[in-house]
Motif scaffolding. Structure first.
Motif, PDB file in Angstrom:
ATOM      1  N   SER A   1      59.728  10.615 -23.993  1.00  4.83           N
ATOM      2  CA  SER A   1      59.393  11.264 -25.267  1.00  4.83           C
ATOM      3  C   SER A   1      58.145  10.720 -25.937  1.00  4.83           C
ATOM      4  CB  SER A   1      60.586  11.232 -26.243  1.00  4.83           C
ATOM      5  OG  SER A   1      60.918   9.911 -26.557  1.00  4.83           O
ATOM      6  N   PHE A   2      57.021  10.584 -25.141  1.00  2.00           N
ATOM      7  CA  PHE A   2      55.760  10.348 -25.832  1.00  2.00           C
ATOM      8  C   PHE A   2      55.015  11.660 -26.069  1.00  2.00           C
ATOM      9  CE2 PHE A   2      53.514  10.661 -21.861  1.00  2.00           C
ATOM     10  CZ  PHE A   2      54.245   9.935 -20.929  1.00  2.00           C
ATOM     11  N   TRP A   3      55.618  12.769 -25.609  1.00  2.00           N
ATOM     12  CA  TRP A   3      55.056  14.083 -25.919  1.00  2.00           C
ATOM     13  C   TRP A   3      56.077  14.867 -26.720  1.00  2.00           C
ATOM     14  CZ3 TRP A   3      53.161  14.606 -20.309  1.00  2.00           C
ATOM     15  CH2 TRP A   3      51.796  14.259 -20.228  1.00  2.00           C
ATOM     16  N   ASN A   4      55.587  15.574 -27.697  1.00  2.00           N
ATOM     17  CA  ASN A   4      56.466  16.450 -28.442  1.00  2.00           C
ATOM     18  C   ASN A   4      56.738  17.710 -27.623  1.00  2.00           C
ATOM     19  OD1 ASN A   4      57.560  18.323 -30.229  1.00  2.00           O
ATOM     20  ND2 ASN A   4      56.489  17.391 -31.974  1.00  2.00           N
ATOM     21  N   VAL A   5      57.971  18.137 -27.576  1.00  2.00           N
ATOM     22  CA  VAL A   5      58.333  19.327 -26.792  1.00  2.00           C
ATOM     23  C   VAL A   5      57.511  20.530 -27.241  1.00  2.00           C
ATOM     24  CG1 VAL A   5      60.249  20.751 -26.006  1.00  2.00           C
ATOM     25  CG2 VAL A   5      60.653  18.391 -26.702  1.00  2.00           C
ATOM     26  N   ASN A   6      57.141  20.556 -28.507  1.00  2.00           N
ATOM     27  CA  ASN A   6      56.393  21.702 -29.037  1.00  2.00           C
ATOM     28  C   ASN A   6      54.962  21.772 -28.515  1.00  2.00           C
ATOM     29  OD1 ASN A   6      58.537  22.569 -30.531  1.00  2.00           O
ATOM     30  ND2 ASN A   6      57.949  21.327 -32.318  1.00  2.00           N
ATOM     31  N   TYR A   7      54.471  20.638 -27.985  1.00  7.53           N
ATOM     32  CA  TYR A   7      53.088  20.630 -27.529  1.00  7.53           C
ATOM     33  C   TYR A   7      52.947  20.616 -26.024  1.00  7.53           C
ATOM     34  CZ  TYR A   7      52.315  19.540 -32.414  1.00  7.53           C
ATOM     35  OH  TYR A   7      52.320  19.590 -33.776  1.00  7.53           O
ATOM     36  N   PHE A   8      54.018  20.532 -25.318  1.00  6.43           N
ATOM     37  CA  PHE A   8      53.930  20.487 -23.862  1.00  6.43           C
ATOM     38  C   PHE A   8      54.975  21.407 -23.249  1.00  6.43           C
ATOM     39  CE2 PHE A   8      53.908  18.922 -19.587  1.00  6.43           C
ATOM     40  CZ  PHE A   8      52.612  18.468 -19.394  1.00  6.43           C
ATOM     41  N   PRO A   9      54.550  22.517 -22.667  1.00  8.47           N
ATOM     42  CA  PRO A   9      55.515  23.472 -22.154  1.00  8.47           C
ATOM     43  C   PRO A   9      56.007  23.081 -20.768  1.00  8.47           C
ATOM     44  CG  PRO A   9      53.327  24.260 -21.751  1.00  8.47           C
ATOM     45  CD  PRO A   9      53.163  22.931 -22.432  1.00  8.47           C
ATOM     46  N   SER A  10      57.184  23.516 -20.406  1.00 11.87           N
ATOM     47  CA  SER A  10      57.643  23.312 -19.036  1.00 11.87           C
ATOM     48  C   SER A  10      57.349  24.576 -18.244  1.00 11.87           C
ATOM     49  CB  SER A  10      59.141  23.035 -19.016  1.00 11.87           C
ATOM     50  OG  SER A  10      59.844  24.220 -18.759  1.00 11.87           O
TER      51      SER A  10
ATOM     52  N   GLU B   1      56.346  20.090 -13.660  1.00 13.47           N
ATOM     53  CA  GLU B   1      57.696  19.973 -14.183  1.00 13.47           C
ATOM     54  C   GLU B   1      58.070  18.489 -14.370  1.00 13.47           C
ATOM     55  OE1 GLU B   1      59.753  22.427 -15.156  1.00 13.47           O
ATOM     56  OE2 GLU B   1      61.425  21.082 -15.609  1.00 13.47           O
ATOM     57  N   LEU B   2      57.655  17.682 -13.371  1.00 12.60           N
ATOM     58  CA  LEU B   2      57.950  16.246 -13.466  1.00 12.60           C
ATOM     59  C   LEU B   2      57.259  15.629 -14.675  1.00 12.60           C
ATOM     60  CD1 LEU B   2      57.812  15.027  -9.751  1.00 12.60           C
ATOM     61  CD2 LEU B   2      59.819  15.236 -11.232  1.00 12.60           C
ATOM     62  N   ALA B   3      55.991  16.024 -14.849  1.00 14.52           N
ATOM     63  CA  ALA B   3      55.236  15.509 -15.993  1.00 14.52           C
ATOM     64  C   ALA B   3      55.929  15.905 -17.287  1.00 14.52           C
ATOM     65  CB  ALA B   3      53.807  16.055 -15.968  1.00 14.52           C
ATOM     66  N   TYR B   4      56.418  17.139 -17.319  1.00 19.73           N
ATOM     67  CA  TYR B   4      57.112  17.629 -18.505  1.00 19.73           C
ATOM     68  C   TYR B   4      58.369  16.807 -18.764  1.00 19.73           C
ATOM     69  CZ  TYR B   4      60.191  20.615 -21.245  1.00 19.73           C
ATOM     70  OH  TYR B   4      61.043  21.089 -22.178  1.00 19.73           O
ATOM     71  N   ARG B   5      59.196  16.686 -17.703  1.00 18.80           N
ATOM     72  CA  ARG B   5      60.446  15.936 -17.848  1.00 18.80           C
ATOM     73  C   ARG B   5      60.173  14.496 -18.273  1.00 18.80           C
ATOM     74  NH1 ARG B   5      64.668  18.445 -14.010  1.00 18.80           N
ATOM     75  NH2 ARG B   5      64.569  20.538 -14.904  1.00 18.80           N
ATOM     76  N   GLY B   6      59.242  13.866 -17.521  1.00 16.75           N
ATOM     77  CA  GLY B   6      58.937  12.466 -17.816  1.00 16.75           C
ATOM     78  C   GLY B   6      58.405  12.287 -19.220  1.00 16.75           C
ATOM     79  N   GLY B   7      57.468  13.146 -19.581  1.00 19.91           N
ATOM     80  CA  GLY B   7      56.775  12.979 -20.859  1.00 19.91           C
ATOM     81  C   GLY B   7      57.632  13.310 -22.056  1.00 19.91           C
ATOM     82  N   THR B   8      58.460  14.333 -21.943  1.00 17.70           N
ATOM     83  CA  THR B   8      59.189  14.766 -23.132  1.00 17.70           C
ATOM     84  C   THR B   8      60.620  14.293 -23.150  1.00 17.70           C
ATOM     85  OG1 THR B   8      59.690  16.826 -22.026  1.00 17.70           O
ATOM     86  CG2 THR B   8      57.772  16.819 -23.464  1.00 17.70           C
ATOM     87  N   VAL B   9      61.337  14.523 -22.042  1.00 16.30           N
ATOM     88  CA  VAL B   9      62.765  14.269 -22.072  1.00 16.30           C
ATOM     89  C   VAL B   9      63.075  12.778 -21.946  1.00 16.30           C
ATOM     90  CG1 VAL B   9      64.989  14.806 -21.020  1.00 16.30           C
ATOM     91  CG2 VAL B   9      63.156  16.530 -21.072  1.00 16.30           C
ATOM     92  N   TYR B  10      62.450  12.109 -20.916  1.00 16.77           N
ATOM     93  CA  TYR B  10      62.856  10.735 -20.643  1.00 16.77           C
ATOM     94  C   TYR B  10      62.153   9.721 -21.532  1.00 16.77           C
ATOM     95  CZ  TYR B  10      64.916  13.017 -16.621  1.00 16.77           C
ATOM     96  OH  TYR B  10      65.631  13.847 -15.838  1.00 16.77           O
TER      97      TYR B  10
END
Lengths: 279, 253
Positions: free
Chosen positions: B26-35, B15-24
């Motif tokens: 944003s080097f990951w596209n939300v469409n490619y990384f699920p929470s 979840e942290l990886a998701y939050r860090g990567g996408t929300v804060y």
């Protein structure tokens, strides 16, 4: 009934050497005799037993029982192996029934007879146990019951007690004498323990090692049941051990370093000032 | 308890990886990384719909047909091969070779033989697991303690009776481990078959996820696939194995 072993030789040949395991063994065994075969390790005594059982083929010579040649394992020769060789997937009672099942004895009859044989070795209480739940001595007793269940004239035993502790062993030795007495079977018993051979056998046959040959034969004329503490047993055992000494030395020589020899091994070298202090 | 905690930590890290990567950042596209929360929500949705259940049923149906075929043929070939010394010495290498061949490689072959349908998938499942079962059976038989064979012979066991009463029960541990491995191969083969050929089944749901660019669905279904694989292993094979170990007294030491 008569079992004749005639000129049996067994030669194992591998790529670069041939090894004569047995060399021209001749034996004649009468009905109801208890024969012990003793010899140093590697002298081919187990091989000889396997050949009599029909589990191995001799290179030359033949085994003849009642005038017919042995070619295959048969129900006239039951075998007891060193580690029992019971089937772990069967209960004790099913193990004892196995031979009769193979012979096509109907279920009810074979159960009754199996129980009789279990009673003979005093294990009826454990009939429904699995093999791993038994001690080593109990397993050997089951193996004996299983072999007896074939109701064969001849019982072949391949070092059946050598994996047991000495107390259990002496109990089973006594029990085997009684079973032999009751069932009047011909028993061929292979062992590496001279005392055991003298204790059990009517005749003790001493084999030498590589190539395995009959060195000497001893008739043991002592009353039964024999007990291990009987001094006469010791007397015979010492005689046979003296015969075997050279043989054991020969085997040991090939296994030890070259600076070793039997006599040296029997003396403590460098006895210090404490020698005899406990006298 | 420790295990639960361990996996909980894993999920939190995810979840942290998701939050860090996408929300804060944003080097990951939300469409490619699920929470993980999304995935769990989707799992609930999927399991409340009948579609997933019926697809699971389809997949299990297909895999069981293929697996059943490979059980029968695998065990049978194992027994035949060990019966003939010549085959036993020479054929094992070939079986190992065929076993190393990834099961997807059989797909073109299967399509030519059966066409693009369920039969081809069943073929791939069967061929994917048969060699593992066969090899397990062979090693089970070749590793029978020779003293069992000797004592069986001296007790008069011969021919078919010897097989039924001694060789089969004595080789059972090997056969079971072959079946277990075979199951894993069958389950994998099912997925590769379904992804390419099926119109129904779990592999199809995975593909749908890709077509809709729905990473959450893909990951959710991946979890379902893992869960079924593990569940069958635990419910079927672990129990059988434990039963055999108990009976043979292998648990004692």
């Amino acid at each position: 009934m008569e079992l004749v072993v005639k000129d049996i030789s067994k030669i194992y040949s591998s790529k670069n050497k041939t090894n004569t395991s047995l060399n021209k063994i001749n034996l004649c065994i009468k009905k109801g005799e208890f024969i012990c075969i003793v010899g140093p390790s590697g002298c081919g005594k187990s091989t000889l037993l396997n050949i009599i059982a029909g589990l191995e083929k001799a290179t030359t010579g033949q085994v003849i029982i009642n005038g017919t040649k042995v070619t295959n394992p048969g129900s006239d020769r039951a075998m007891v192996f060193q580690d029992g060789a019971l089937f772990p997937w069967l209960r004790v009672i099913d193990n004892v029934e196995f031979g009769m099942k193979m012979a096509g004895v109907p279920k009810k009859a074979r159960r009754e007879r199996a129980l009789e044989y279990l009673k003979l070795v005093h294990l009826t209480e454990f009939q429904n146990s699995y093999v791993h739940e038994l001690s080593g001595g109990m397993r050997q007793r089951v193996a004996i019951a299983r072999a007896l269940s074939l109701d064969s004239e001849i019982l072949l035993m391949d070092e059946p007690f050598s994996a047991l502790d000495s107390q259990t062993r002496s109990i089973l030795q006594l029990e085997l004498q009684q079973i032999w007495w009751k069932t009047k079977k011909t028993i061929i018993f292979v062992t590496h323990m001279v005392e055991e051979a003298v204790l059990l056998g009517d005749r003790v046959i001493v084999l030498t090692s590589s190539p395995g040959k009959i060195k000497k034969e001893y008739a043991i004329q002592l009353s039964r049941p024999r007990l291990p503490e009987n001094p006469d047993i010791n007397y015979y055992a010492r005689k046979i051990k003296n015969q075997l000494k050279n043989e054991v030395g020969k085997v040991a020589k090939s296994e030890f370093d070259s600076d070793w020899y039997v006599e040296k091994g029997t003396v403590l070298s460098g006895a210090g000032d404490t020698l005899g202090i406990g006298l | 308890m420790k295990k639960v905690l361990f996996y909980l930590v894993l999920v939190i890290l995810w979840e942290l990886a998701y939050r860090g990567g996408t929300v804060y950042f944003s080097f990951w596209n939300v469409n490619y990384f699920p929470s993980p929360l999304e995935v769990i929500k989707r799992l609930v949705v999927l399991f409340t719909s009948t579609k997933l259940w019926s697809y699971i049923a389809d997949s299990l149906n297909t895999v069981f047909i293929g697996y059943a075929i490979s059980i029968v043929l695998g065990i049978l070939t194992g027994f035949i091969i060990t019966h003939f010394k010549f085959l036993n010495e020479n054929l094992i290498g070939l079986l190992w070779g065929l076993q190393t061949l990834p099961n997807v490689c059989w797909l073109p072959f299967a399509i030519l033989w059966f066409g693009e349908n369920q039969k081809a998938v069943i073929f791939v499942i069967a061929i994917g697991s048969i060699f593992a079962i066969s090899l397990g059976t062979i090693s089970g038989i070749n590793n029978i303690n020779p003293v069992y064979i000797k004592s069986a012979k001296s007790l008069g066991a011969k021919g078919v009776k010897a097989y039924i009463n001694v060789i089969i029960p004595a080789s059972l541990p090997g056969i079971i481990s072959g079946l277990k491995q075979g199951w894993l191969f069958a389950w994998r083969a099912l997925m590769s078959g379904e992804m390419l050929l099926a119109t129904r089944g779990l592999g199809k749901v995975l593909l749908e996820g890709r077509e809709n660019q729905d990473i959450v669905q893909i990951v959710a279904v991946m979890f379902v696939i893992i869960a079924i694989g593990i569940l069958v292993e635990a419910l079927v094979f672990k129990r059988i194995e434990a039963g055999i170990r108990e009976r043979w007294g292998l648990n004692k030491c």
